[in-house]
Write an enzyme that holds these catalytic residues in place. Structure first.
Site, PDB file in Angstrom:
ATOM      1  N   GLU A 116      70.708  80.368  -2.186  1.00 61.64           N
ATOM      2  CA  GLU A 116      69.765  81.078  -1.116  1.00 61.64           C
ATOM      3  C   GLU A 116      69.439  82.615  -1.489  1.00 61.64           C
ATOM      4  OE1 GLU A 116      72.183  79.081  -0.533  1.00 61.64           O
ATOM      5  OE2 GLU A 116      71.939  78.538   1.500  1.00 61.64           O
TER       6      GLU A 116
ATOM      7  N   CYS B 108      73.538  83.502   4.367  1.00 59.72           N
ATOM      8  CA  CYS B 108      72.403  83.386   3.745  1.00 59.72           C
ATOM      9  C   CYS B 108      71.283  83.223   5.093  1.00 59.72           C
ATOM     10  CB  CYS B 108      72.553  81.881   3.298  1.00 59.72           C
ATOM     11  SG  CYS B 108      73.497  81.951   1.701  1.00 59.72           S
TER      12      CYS B 108
ATOM     13  N   CYS C 261      74.344  79.137   5.262  1.00 62.16           N
ATOM     14  CA  CYS C 261      75.607  79.725   5.975  1.00 62.16           C
ATOM     15  C   CYS C 261      75.072  81.050   6.786  1.00 62.16           C
ATOM     16  CB  CYS C 261      76.646  79.892   4.835  1.00 62.16           C
ATOM     17  SG  CYS C 261      76.313  81.320   3.687  1.00 62.16           S
TER      18      CYS C 261
ATOM     19  N   HIS D 105      75.199  82.763  -3.666  1.00 63.29           N
ATOM     20  CA  HIS D 105      74.553  81.633  -3.050  1.00 63.29           C
ATOM     21  C   HIS D 105      73.168  81.221  -3.612  1.00 63.29           C
ATOM     22  CE1 HIS D 105      77.640  81.167   0.456  1.00 63.29           C
ATOM     23  NE2 HIS D 105      78.299  81.522  -0.584  1.00 63.29           N
TER      24      HIS D 105
END
EC number: 3.5.4.33
Length: 168
Positions: free
Chosen positions: A67, A104, A101, A65
């Site tokens: 992040e 993260c 999410c 992801h």
């Protein structure tokens, strides 16, 4: 090791500009076939440490992801520069186009990020105040300041366009 001095909160103009970097990374991720989410990691002095988009499809990695990649790259850069607390990103702001999410959000806590700025809320998997509020849960030893809605319509429009094209 002495406790770091917290950096001042960024101005609205800085947040807007940094979100522009994240949006550019999100567009690049979408063009590469990944979900168009981008992130920028910025040090307390305004130095941009990392700008990256999602790379899950590119690397076949469910943890890639934007992040997480931004945190990794920022910590690596700090470690390479000889920072004593390279993995502790205690003066940084993470700017991301979509609410993080749970994975993260957990990474933000572990990296000791003091603040996250995001564009669009994620009503299905958000963990910074919508579905869950992992980053401000008082049961953890660290909490993250949350600033939501920065360039939210641009962020949401990228995602809507991407998923509409997927359905066609």
């Amino acid at each position: 090791m002495s406790a770091p001095v917290p950096s001042p909160a960024p101005t609205a103009e800085q947040e807007h500009a940094w979100m522009g970097l994240a949006l550019r990374a999100a567009r690049a991720a979408g063009a590469a076939g990944d979900v168009p989410i981008g992130a920028a990691l910025v040090a307390g002095d305004g130095t941009v440490l990392a700008v990256v988009g999602n790379e899950r499809e590119q690397h076949h990695d469910p943890t890639a992801h934007a992040e997480v990649l931004a945190l990794r790259r920022g910590a690596e850069l700090r470690a390479a520069a000889g920072a004593h607390d390279g993995w502790r990103l205690t003066d940084c702001t993470l700017v991301v186009t979509l609410e993080p999410c749970p994975m993260c959000a957990g990474a933000l806590l572990l990296a000791r990020i003091p603040r996250v700025v995001f564009g669009a809320w994620d009503p299905k998997a958000g963990a910074c105040g919508s579905v869950l509020d992992v980053v401000r849960d008082p049961r953890f030893n660290h909490r993250v300041q949350v600033r939501a809605g920065v360039r939210s319509e641009e962020s949401a429009a990228l995602l809507r366009g991407f998923f509409a094209a997927q359905r066609d």
